[in-house]
Write a protein that holds these residues in place. Structure first.
Motif, PDB file in Angstrom:
ATOM      1  N   PRO A   1       0.829  -1.213   0.000  1.00  0.00           N
ATOM      2  CA  PRO A   1       0.000   0.000   0.000  1.00  0.00           C
ATOM      3  C   PRO A   1       0.861   1.259   0.000  1.00  0.00           C
ATOM      4  CG  PRO A   1      -0.020  -0.999   2.177  1.00  0.00           C
ATOM      5  CD  PRO A   1       0.775  -1.900   1.290  1.00  0.00           C
ATOM      6  N   ILE A   2       1.122   1.775  -1.180  1.00  0.00           N
ATOM      7  CA  ILE A   2       1.955   2.964  -1.345  1.00  0.00           C
ATOM      8  C   ILE A   2       1.022   4.138  -1.627  1.00  0.00           C
ATOM      9  CG2 ILE A   2       3.837   4.003  -2.663  1.00  0.00           C
ATOM     10  CD1 ILE A   2       4.553   1.036  -3.482  1.00  0.00           C
ATOM     11  N   PRO A   3       0.835   5.019  -0.650  1.00  0.00           N
ATOM     12  CA  PRO A   3      -0.162   6.088  -0.806  1.00  0.00           C
ATOM     13  C   PRO A   3      -0.007   6.931  -2.069  1.00  0.00           C
ATOM     14  CG  PRO A   3       0.533   5.969   1.472  1.00  0.00           C
ATOM     15  CD  PRO A   3       1.421   5.024   0.695  1.00  0.00           C
ATOM     16  N   LEU A   4       1.209   7.264  -2.466  1.00  0.00           N
ATOM     17  CA  LEU A   4       1.388   8.128  -3.640  1.00  0.00           C
ATOM     18  C   LEU A   4       0.919   7.474  -4.936  1.00  0.00           C
ATOM     19  CD1 LEU A   4       4.815   9.829  -2.859  1.00  0.00           C
ATOM     20  CD2 LEU A   4       2.529  10.814  -2.721  1.00  0.00           C
ATOM     21  N   ILE A   5       0.825   6.156  -4.957  1.00  0.00           N
ATOM     22  CA  ILE A   5       0.392   5.469  -6.171  1.00  0.00           C
ATOM     23  C   ILE A   5      -1.066   5.795  -6.501  1.00  0.00           C
ATOM     24  CG2 ILE A   5      -0.439   3.270  -5.241  1.00  0.00           C
ATOM     25  CD1 ILE A   5       1.958   3.406  -8.131  1.00  0.00           C
ATOM     26  N   ILE A   6      -1.827   6.201  -5.495  1.00  0.00           N
ATOM     27  CA  ILE A   6      -3.240   6.558  -5.733  1.00  0.00           C
ATOM     28  C   ILE A   6      -3.342   7.663  -6.780  1.00  0.00           C
ATOM     29  CG2 ILE A   6      -5.245   7.694  -4.670  1.00  0.00           C
ATOM     30  CD1 ILE A   6      -4.735   5.998  -2.183  1.00  0.00           C
ATOM     31  N   PHE A   7      -2.392   8.594  -6.787  1.00  0.00           N
ATOM     32  CA  PHE A   7      -2.433   9.699  -7.744  1.00  0.00           C
ATOM     33  C   PHE A   7      -2.184   9.245  -9.183  1.00  0.00           C
ATOM     34  CE2 PHE A   7      -1.233  11.703  -3.681  1.00  0.00           C
ATOM     35  CZ  PHE A   7      -2.357  12.502  -3.523  1.00  0.00           C
ATOM     36  N   ALA A   8      -1.537   8.089  -9.350  1.00  0.00           N
ATOM     37  CA  ALA A   8      -1.288   7.560 -10.687  1.00  0.00           C
ATOM     38  C   ALA A   8      -2.447   6.709 -11.199  1.00  0.00           C
ATOM     39  CB  ALA A   8      -0.008   6.725 -10.689  1.00  0.00           C
ATOM     40  N   MET A   9      -3.345   6.317 -10.323  1.00  0.00           N
ATOM     41  CA  MET A   9      -4.410   5.396 -10.706  1.00  0.00           C
ATOM     42  C   MET A   9      -5.308   5.914 -11.829  1.00  0.00           C
ATOM     43  SD  MET A   9      -3.337   3.035  -8.951  1.00  0.00           S
ATOM     44  CE  MET A   9      -4.495   1.726  -9.107  1.00  0.00           C
ATOM     45  N   PRO A  10      -5.795   7.153 -11.778  1.00  0.00           N
ATOM     46  CA  PRO A  10      -6.636   7.628 -12.893  1.00  0.00           C
ATOM     47  C   PRO A  10      -5.909   7.550 -14.238  1.00  0.00           C
ATOM     48  CG  PRO A  10      -6.833   9.105 -11.018  1.00  0.00           C
ATOM     49  CD  PRO A  10      -5.712   8.143 -10.709  1.00  0.00           C
ATOM     50  N   TYR A  11      -4.625   7.886 -14.244  1.00  0.00           N
ATOM     51  CA  TYR A  11      -3.850   7.814 -15.485  1.00  0.00           C
ATOM     52  C   TYR A  11      -3.761   6.372 -15.982  1.00  0.00           C
ATOM     53  CZ  TYR A  11      -0.075   8.107 -18.830  1.00  0.00           C
ATOM     54  OH  TYR A  11       0.665   8.015 -19.979  1.00  0.00           O
ATOM     55  N   LEU A  12      -3.484   5.447 -15.068  1.00  0.00           N
ATOM     56  CA  LEU A  12      -3.379   4.038 -15.443  1.00  0.00           C
ATOM     57  C   LEU A  12      -4.704   3.534 -16.006  1.00  0.00           C
ATOM     58  CD1 LEU A  12      -1.326   2.679 -12.394  1.00  0.00           C
ATOM     59  CD2 LEU A  12      -0.476   3.206 -14.687  1.00  0.00           C
ATOM     60  N   LYS A  13      -5.807   3.860 -15.343  1.00  0.00           N
ATOM     61  CA  LYS A  13      -7.113   3.404 -15.804  1.00  0.00           C
ATOM     62  C   LYS A  13      -7.461   4.030 -17.159  1.00  0.00           C
ATOM     63  CE  LYS A  13      -9.053   0.779 -14.004  1.00  0.00           C
ATOM     64  NZ  LYS A  13      -8.831  -0.677 -14.091  1.00  0.00           N
ATOM     65  N   TYR A  14      -7.148   5.322 -17.321  1.00  0.00           N
ATOM     66  CA  TYR A  14      -7.417   6.009 -18.583  1.00  0.00           C
ATOM     67  C   TYR A  14      -6.671   5.341 -19.734  1.00  0.00           C
ATOM     68  CZ  TYR A  14      -7.590   9.664 -22.118  1.00  0.00           C
ATOM     69  OH  TYR A  14      -7.771  10.358 -23.291  1.00  0.00           O
ATOM     70  N   ASN A  15      -5.477   4.833 -19.459  1.00  0.00           N
ATOM     71  CA  ASN A  15      -4.663   4.176 -20.486  1.00  0.00           C
ATOM     72  C   ASN A  15      -4.862   2.664 -20.513  1.00  0.00           C
ATOM     73  OD1 ASN A  15      -2.869   6.264 -21.866  1.00  0.00           O
ATOM     74  ND2 ASN A  15      -2.770   6.834 -19.711  1.00  0.00           N
ATOM     75  N   ASN A  16      -5.935   2.192 -19.914  1.00  0.00           N
ATOM     76  CA  ASN A  16      -6.311   0.768 -19.935  1.00  0.00           C
ATOM     77  C   ASN A  16      -5.231  -0.165 -19.409  1.00  0.00           C
ATOM     78  OD1 ASN A  16      -8.937   1.184 -21.022  1.00  0.00           O
ATOM     79  ND2 ASN A  16      -7.960   1.609 -22.992  1.00  0.00           N
ATOM     80  N   VAL A  17      -4.506   0.287 -18.403  1.00  0.00           N
ATOM     81  CA  VAL A  17      -3.511  -0.567 -17.750  1.00  0.00           C
ATOM     82  C   VAL A  17      -4.243  -1.335 -16.659  1.00  0.00           C
ATOM     83  CG1 VAL A  17      -1.396  -0.594 -16.367  1.00  0.00           C
ATOM     84  CG2 VAL A  17      -1.634   1.044 -18.248  1.00  0.00           C
ATOM     85  N   ARG A  18      -4.147  -2.673 -16.718  1.00  0.00           N
ATOM     86  CA  ARG A  18      -4.784  -3.505 -15.684  1.00  0.00           C
ATOM     87  C   ARG A  18      -3.953  -3.419 -14.413  1.00  0.00           C
ATOM     88  NH1 ARG A  18      -8.934  -6.247 -16.644  1.00  0.00           N
ATOM     89  NH2 ARG A  18      -8.597  -7.930 -15.177  1.00  0.00           N
ATOM     90  N   ILE A  19      -4.646  -3.254 -13.287  1.00  0.00           N
ATOM     91  CA  ILE A  19      -3.974  -3.100 -12.003  1.00  0.00           C
ATOM     92  C   ILE A  19      -4.262  -4.330 -11.150  1.00  0.00           C
ATOM     93  CG2 ILE A  19      -3.800  -1.695  -9.929  1.00  0.00           C
ATOM     94  CD1 ILE A  19      -4.882   0.629 -11.825  1.00  0.00           C
ATOM     95  N   ILE A  20      -3.184  -4.983 -10.739  1.00  0.00           N
ATOM     96  CA  ILE A  20      -3.269  -6.162  -9.885  1.00  0.00           C
ATOM     97  C   ILE A  20      -2.625  -5.787  -8.559  1.00  0.00           C
ATOM     98  CG2 ILE A  20      -2.629  -8.593  -9.645  1.00  0.00           C
ATOM     99  CD1 ILE A  20      -2.332  -8.553 -12.791  1.00  0.00           C
ATOM    100  N   TYR A  21      -3.306  -6.136  -7.485  1.00  0.00           N
ATOM    101  CA  TYR A  21      -2.855  -5.718  -6.157  1.00  0.00           C
ATOM    102  C   TYR A  21      -2.781  -6.927  -5.236  1.00  0.00           C
ATOM    103  CZ  TYR A  21      -3.000  -3.056  -1.724  1.00  0.00           C
ATOM    104  OH  TYR A  21      -2.739  -2.536  -0.492  1.00  0.00           O
ATOM    105  N   THR A  22      -1.705  -7.034  -4.490  1.00  0.00           N
ATOM    106  CA  THR A  22      -1.596  -8.090  -3.493  1.00  0.00           C
ATOM    107  C   THR A  22      -2.115  -7.534  -2.174  1.00  0.00           C
ATOM    108  OG1 THR A  22       0.689  -7.503  -2.959  1.00  0.00           O
ATOM    109  CG2 THR A  22       0.370  -9.198  -4.629  1.00  0.00           C
ATOM    110  N   LEU A  23      -3.277  -8.013  -1.765  1.00  0.00           N
ATOM    111  CA  LEU A  23      -3.926  -7.511  -0.559  1.00  0.00           C
ATOM    112  C   LEU A  23      -3.526  -8.390   0.624  1.00  0.00           C
ATOM    113  CD1 LEU A  23      -5.815  -5.453   0.694  1.00  0.00           C
ATOM    114  CD2 LEU A  23      -7.729  -6.913   0.082  1.00  0.00           C
ATOM    115  N   HIS A  24      -2.632  -7.866   1.450  1.00  0.00           N
ATOM    116  CA  HIS A  24      -2.122  -8.621   2.594  1.00  0.00           C
ATOM    117  C   HIS A  24      -3.057  -8.555   3.786  1.00  0.00           C
ATOM    118  CE1 HIS A  24       1.935  -9.167   0.875  1.00  0.00           C
ATOM    119  NE2 HIS A  24       1.621  -8.049   0.243  1.00  0.00           N
ATOM    120  N   GLU A  25      -3.697  -7.429   3.991  1.00  0.00           N
ATOM    121  CA  GLU A  25      -4.483  -7.219   5.204  1.00  0.00           C
ATOM    122  C   GLU A  25      -5.851  -6.657   4.873  1.00  0.00           C
ATOM    123  OE1 GLU A  25      -1.981  -4.635   7.458  1.00  0.00           O
ATOM    124  OE2 GLU A  25      -0.572  -6.224   7.924  1.00  0.00           O
ATOM    125  N   PRO A  26      -6.836  -7.536   4.608  1.00  0.00           N
ATOM    126  CA  PRO A  26      -8.178  -7.019   4.357  1.00  0.00           C
ATOM    127  C   PRO A  26      -8.725  -6.323   5.598  1.00  0.00           C
ATOM    128  CG  PRO A  26      -8.119  -9.427   4.189  1.00  0.00           C
ATOM    129  CD  PRO A  26      -6.754  -8.973   4.546  1.00  0.00           C
TER     130      PRO A  26
END
Length: 182
Positions: free
Chosen positions: A19-44
């Motif tokens: 969970p890297i907080p600054l990565i949240i700011f890149a998420m809209p760009y990634l989604k806009y460019n159709n980059v699939r995001i896979i996340y390893t969720l350690h602590e639900p």
């Protein structure tokens, strides 16, 4: 840098393992460019975890998971808990147990009689090592092990008073980690 790298390369998927907080700011760009995001969720999310670390982790995940396409879990329990607490989840989930890609001891050798109650892995504030030490103090007839890297200065007096506790305070290689678990 991530956005520049993705812009220059033809990246179709990104796996985010922490969970890297600054990565949240890149998420809209990634989604806009159709980059699939896979996340390893350690602590639900777990409501009983009320420390600041978990509150911040839960806040991060509540925002971040909106952008994620697939979630990887390393624990069957974590995956089941996530599904139970998120019954409307439509994201693809995967289970990759940590033990799957290694040789597991199927049978304990006949001459092996030692069992330990263990704390293995990263030693950090959010792990509540005091609770582990409380149990070791309450059960002097049992053997306990702390193996992993982290700061133990604030626990030094308690650790030294426990004759039933072994401490291996260092970064563990993957082999050492699984040897301790086995």
């Amino acid at each position: 840098e991530l956005i520049l790298f993705i812009r220059k390369s033809s990246i179709g998927k990104v796996i985010i393992t922490a969970p890297i907080p600054l990565i949240i700011f890149a998420m809209p760009y990634l989604k806009y460019n159709n980059v699939r995001i896979i996340y390893t969720l350690h602590e639900p999310f777990m409501p009983e975890r009320a420390s600041l670390y978990y509150r911040l982790s839960n806040l991060f995940n509540s925002i971040f998971l909106r952008y994620v396409d697939e979630i990887i879990f390393y624990s069957k329990n974590a995956l089941q808990y996530f599904k139970k607490t998120n019954p409307n989840n439509i994201k693809k989930t995967h289970l990759i147990p940590l033990y799957k890609y290694r040789v597991v001891i199927n049978e304990v050798p006949k001459n092996y009689t030692k069992s330990l109650i263990s704390f293995i892995g990263n030693i950090a504030e959010n792990k509540n090592l005091n609770a582990f030490l409380d149990i070791a103090e309450e059960h002097p007839e049992e053997d306990f092990l702390i193996a992993g890297s982290g700061k133990l200065d604030s626990f030094r007096v308690r650790i030294q008073s426990l004759t039933n506790l072994k401490v291996v305070n260092k970064f563990l290689s993957e082999k050492e980690y699984f040897d301790f678990i086995d």
